[in-house]
Write a protein that holds these residues in place. Structure first.
Motif, PDB file in Angstrom:
ATOM      1  N   ARG A 156       0.841  -1.211   0.000  1.00 40.79           N
ATOM      2  CA  ARG A 156       0.000   0.000   0.000  1.00 40.79           C
ATOM      3  C   ARG A 156       0.872   1.256   0.000  1.00 40.79           C
ATOM      4  O   ARG A 156       0.556   2.247  -0.650  1.00 40.79           O
ATOM      5  CB  ARG A 156      -0.920   0.006   1.235  1.00 40.79           C
ATOM      6  N   VAL A 157       1.974   1.214   0.740  1.00 36.23           N
ATOM      7  CA  VAL A 157       2.877   2.373   0.787  1.00 36.23           C
ATOM      8  C   VAL A 157       3.498   2.592  -0.597  1.00 36.23           C
ATOM      9  O   VAL A 157       3.540   3.710  -1.114  1.00 36.23           O
ATOM     10  CB  VAL A 157       3.977   2.174   1.859  1.00 36.23           C
ATOM     11  N   MET A 158       3.957   1.502  -1.208  1.00 36.93           N
ATOM     12  CA  MET A 158       4.645   1.645  -2.499  1.00 36.93           C
ATOM     13  C   MET A 158       3.694   2.119  -3.600  1.00 36.93           C
ATOM     14  O   MET A 158       4.096   2.851  -4.492  1.00 36.93           O
ATOM     15  CB  MET A 158       5.341   0.335  -2.862  1.00 36.93           C
ATOM     16  N   GLU A 159       2.411   1.705  -3.488  1.00 38.58           N
ATOM     17  CA  GLU A 159       1.425   2.122  -4.511  1.00 38.58           C
ATOM     18  C   GLU A 159       0.999   3.578  -4.350  1.00 38.58           C
ATOM     19  O   GLU A 159       0.475   4.184  -5.280  1.00 38.58           O
ATOM     20  CB  GLU A 159       0.170   1.244  -4.400  1.00 38.58           C
ATOM     21  N   ALA A 160       1.181   4.115  -3.146  1.00 45.06           N
ATOM     22  CA  ALA A 160       0.688   5.476  -2.873  1.00 45.06           C
ATOM     23  C   ALA A 160       1.617   6.519  -3.482  1.00 45.06           C
ATOM     24  O   ALA A 160       2.830   6.329  -3.564  1.00 45.06           O
ATOM     25  CB  ALA A 160       0.588   5.687  -1.363  1.00 45.06           C
ATOM     26  N   ASP A 161       1.003   7.647  -3.887  1.00 47.45           N
ATOM     27  CA  ASP A 161       1.822   8.764  -4.381  1.00 47.45           C
ATOM     28  C   ASP A 161       2.457   9.514  -3.211  1.00 47.45           C
ATOM     29  O   ASP A 161       3.520  10.111  -3.367  1.00 47.45           O
ATOM     30  CB  ASP A 161       0.948   9.742  -5.182  1.00 47.45           C
ATOM     31  N   ALA A 162       1.770   9.505  -2.081  1.00 46.07           N
ATOM     32  CA  ALA A 162       2.256  10.251  -0.913  1.00 46.07           C
ATOM     33  C   ALA A 162       1.654   9.645   0.350  1.00 46.07           C
ATOM     34  O   ALA A 162       0.674   8.894   0.288  1.00 46.07           O
ATOM     35  CB  ALA A 162       1.864  11.727  -1.028  1.00 46.07           C
ATOM     36  N   ILE A 163       2.259  10.004   1.475  1.00 47.26           N
ATOM     37  CA  ILE A 163       1.828   9.448   2.763  1.00 47.26           C
ATOM     38  C   ILE A 163       1.381  10.590   3.674  1.00 47.26           C
ATOM     39  O   ILE A 163       2.022  11.649   3.715  1.00 47.26           O
ATOM     40  CB  ILE A 163       2.998   8.697   3.467  1.00 47.26           C
ATOM     41  N   LEU A 164       0.288  10.369   4.409  1.00 41.41           N
ATOM     42  CA  LEU A 164      -0.162  11.322   5.425  1.00 41.41           C
ATOM     43  C   LEU A 164      -0.175  10.618   6.777  1.00 41.41           C
ATOM     44  O   LEU A 164      -0.972   9.699   6.995  1.00 41.41           O
ATOM     45  CB  LEU A 164      -1.576  11.837   5.086  1.00 41.41           C
ATOM     46  N   PHE A 165       0.743  11.012   7.662  1.00 42.68           N
ATOM     47  CA  PHE A 165       0.760  10.472   9.016  1.00 42.68           C
ATOM     48  C   PHE A 165      -0.080  11.385   9.911  1.00 42.68           C
ATOM     49  O   PHE A 165       0.118  12.608   9.911  1.00 42.68           O
ATOM     50  CB  PHE A 165       2.181  10.435   9.582  1.00 42.68           C
TER      51      PHE A 165
END
Ligand SMILES: Cc1cc2nc3c(=O)[nH]c(=O)nc-3n(C[C@H](O)[C@H](O)[C@H](O)COP(=O)(O)O)c2cc1C
Length: 196
Positions: A75-84
């Motif tokens: 899921r992380v690799m597929e995402a364009d960006a991460i929101l913590f």
């Protein structure tokens, strides 16, 4: 993707949102839900939930990780960006969030977070609004080789006053800062993607 008139249609940007709280009535999870409503129309925030389903990290298992970790990394690799979206526990981030971050960073050379644009926000019942936890997370992000947005800092203080009893973010200032942070994350992600 080619549109009907031959022009390239821009793919919908996908942000993966991760709340560091397992609490049923979590302010941070509620803030993440609010963020899903505040992103531009061509952007979607999907979430990775149930960090408690990720077992404690054991380096002996990093080359054969549990199913849930495989899913997280995917899921992380597929995402364009991460929101913590992180609570502050004892001036740092909760153990479950650190545990998930550690798993997805391993084994060495297969760090799913590397190169990802990211944003951080957090809600706390205190006046400091997760400031120290956010700086602790930024410190880890250096080694993770992530690219966090710097401004604005979204630190939702006195959270009990800013959310309704059913977990809706009521505070207009918080919404404004969150909207600006998300807009900046989208712009920053596009810049990094076009430079790549
Ligand atoms: C173990 C623990 C440590 C905490 N430490 C802090 C802290 O260092 N700073 C702070 O502002 N709040 C601290 N709090 C209070 C949290 O801000 C509060 O529990 C908040 O509601 C947690 O986020 P959540 O609603 O998303 O679960 C702590 C809470 C717990 C359970």
């Amino acid at each position: 993707m080619a549109g009907i008139d031959g022009r390239c249609a821009m793919a919908r940007m996908k942000i993966l949102g991760i709340s560091g709280s397992l609490r049923e009535d979590s302010y941070n999870t509620a803030a993440l839900r609010a963020a899903q409503e505040l992103v531009p129309e061509d952007v979607v925030i999907e979430t990775f939930d149930r960090l408690d389903e990720i077992p404690p990290f054991n380096q002996d298992d990093e080359r054969n990780p549990p199913e849930r970790v495989v899913e997280l990394k995917q899921r992380v690799m597929e995402a364009d960006a991460i929101l913590f979206v992180t609570p502050e526990y004892n001036f740092s981030i909760p153990g479950v969030l650190k545990n998930a971050i550690d798993w997805a960073s391993r084994p060495y050379g297969d760090n799913a977070w590397a190169g990802k644009p990211a944003a951080i926000m957090g809600a706390s019942v205190s006046m400091t609004g997760t400031a120290r936890a956010q700086y602790h997370l930024r410190q880890s992000m250096v080694f993770l080789d992530m690219h966090p947005v710097n401004q604005p800092e979204v630190m939702i203080s006195n959270a009990a006053e800013r959310f309704s009893e059913d977990g809706e973010l009521k505070d207009e200032d918080s919404k404004r800062f969150m909207t600006q942070l998300l807009d900046n994350l989208v712009e920053w992600t596009r810049k990094l993607q076009s430079a790549a």
